[in-house]
Design an enzyme around this catalytic site. Sequence first.
Site, mmCIF file in Angstrom:
data_model
loop_
_atom_site.group_PDB
_atom_site.id
_atom_site.type_symbol
_atom_site.label_atom_id
_atom_site.label_comp_id
_atom_site.label_asym_id
_atom_site.label_seq_id
_atom_site.Cartn_x
_atom_site.Cartn_y
_atom_site.Cartn_z
ATOM 1 N N CYS A 27 40.077 60.414 17.725
ATOM 2 C CA CYS A 27 40.440 60.354 19.413
ATOM 3 C C CYS A 27 39.145 60.245 19.554
ATOM 4 O O CYS A 27 38.075 60.250 19.336
ATOM 5 C CB CYS A 27 40.905 61.514 20.002
ATOM 6 S SG CYS A 27 39.289 62.881 20.546
ATOM 7 N N CYS A 73 35.974 62.726 20.068
ATOM 8 C CA CYS A 73 35.542 62.916 19.209
ATOM 9 C C CYS A 73 34.914 62.249 18.032
ATOM 10 O O CYS A 73 33.769 62.136 17.346
ATOM 11 C CB CYS A 73 36.507 63.664 17.642
ATOM 12 S SG CYS A 73 37.096 65.555 18.214
ATOM 13 N N HIS A 86 41.551 64.375 23.903
ATOM 14 C CA HIS A 86 41.677 65.388 22.536
ATOM 15 C C HIS A 86 42.496 65.748 22.527
ATOM 16 O O HIS A 86 43.270 65.752 21.951
ATOM 17 C CB HIS A 86 40.154 65.462 22.089
ATOM 18 C CG HIS A 86 39.963 67.141 20.516
ATOM 19 N ND1 HIS A 86 40.106 65.981 19.951
ATOM 20 C CD2 HIS A 86 40.840 67.763 21.215
ATOM 21 C CE1 HIS A 86 40.025 67.102 18.919
ATOM 22 N NE2 HIS A 86 40.899 68.018 19.392
ATOM 23 N N ASP A 107 61.615 64.042 34.807
ATOM 24 C CA ASP A 107 62.992 65.755 34.870
ATOM 25 C C ASP A 107 63.611 65.771 36.360
ATOM 26 O O ASP A 107 63.613 64.809 37.252
ATOM 27 C CB ASP A 107 62.050 67.063 34.500
ATOM 28 C CG ASP A 107 60.814 67.064 35.835
ATOM 29 O OD1 ASP A 107 61.081 66.642 36.678
ATOM 30 O OD2 ASP A 107 60.047 68.265 36.102
ATOM 31 N N ASP A 125 58.224 67.808 25.265
ATOM 32 C CA ASP A 125 57.204 68.399 26.134
ATOM 33 C C ASP A 125 56.750 69.741 26.785
ATOM 34 O O ASP A 125 57.431 70.747 26.652
ATOM 35 C CB ASP A 125 57.812 67.405 27.918
ATOM 36 C CG ASP A 125 58.272 68.303 28.818
ATOM 37 O OD1 ASP A 125 59.275 68.737 28.358
ATOM 38 O OD2 ASP A 125 57.886 69.197 29.583
HETATM 39 ZN ZN LIG Z 1 39.342 64.711 18.364
#
Ligand SMILES: [Zn+2]
Length: 378
Positions: free
Chosen positions: A314, A317, A343, A92, A274
Amino acid sequence: MSKKYTLLKKDGKARRGQFETPHGTIQTPVFMNVGTLAAIKGAVSSMDLKEIRCQVELSNTYHLHLRPSDKVVKKLGGLHQFMNWDRPILTDSGGFQVFSLAKMRKIKEEGVYFNSHIDGKKIFMGPEESMQIQSNLASTIAMAFDECIENPAPREYVERSVERTTRWLERCKTEMDRLNSMPDTINKEQMLFGINQGGVYEDIRIRHAKEITKMDLDGYAIGGLAVGETHEEMYKVIDAVVPHLPEDKPIYLMGVGTPSNILEAVDRGVDFFDCVLPARNGRHGNVFFSEGKLNLMNAKYELDNRPIDEGCECPTCKNYTRAYIRHLFKAKEMLAMRLCVLHNLYFYNKLMEDIRDAIEGGCFKQFKEEKLAQWEGR
Ligand SMILES: [Zn+2]
């Protein structure tokens, strides 16, 4: 100039595209993962970013200019080498932080005088300085230096500020062209995105969009939103501005937002996003899942042996339970934050993949309605 953005498919106003950069092709719509100081807060490394399928990392010009300084980063080969990330990076312009963090700022035609929020040191930043810093960082995409106006702001102020932002954009472009032609510049193909401003005044926004479109930049951002206005006002501005930006360039909605905000903006033709939200929420145990949001600090997860989200692929998880992560938070173990940030960022990156698939399949509207209903527990 060679063509960089390719529109692959349109579904309503939603756009499925591809953006070619010197650091690889970005599939859009895309969410850029925010690593303010060249790192995602929550102990997430660039290696992790690859695992959670992040396409673009976003770093912050103002913060890196103060620490470790862009000159140091340049000596170390630029941001890509410094943080070991070979995919696209967007920086940025520093404008937003100058206007939100810095103390005692004075805005002049040449730029902004302000005091560092770290040690109070006097600093000047104008369009040229912002481009020089971003050139030293050698990001893939540099953002133009603009004034980010708070909402609400009086119409006369917004008008004068937007005119100055246009003059600043011309100076940014000239300086970027000069820097890209210098022999010791690391990324000589650095791209420049212009930023549309105008608060919630649609006529000022549209006039500004038309002016900056003439400058033929690599992409265009809608700035100054998600800074105090309602979601409805934000969507109205997007609806008004998008038709006046070129169809053959990507459109970036800065600093937005929640998963629902992203779906609504994609539906209005936005390509880049973003937001600090997934990482910030994750650090406080607030995690997104297929039915909305949950907070792992809650006592009801003490014996919950399920992952955060049953269907999530992910690294968190696949390996850990809600009960374990809740324990880590209670015990103040750093790993708690890391697992939740991983996650949440995966959730965002996967959401964008699903959005791209839905647009390709011509069923984005249906996908959007289903997701919104799921998250809101309808
Ligand atoms: Zn996850």
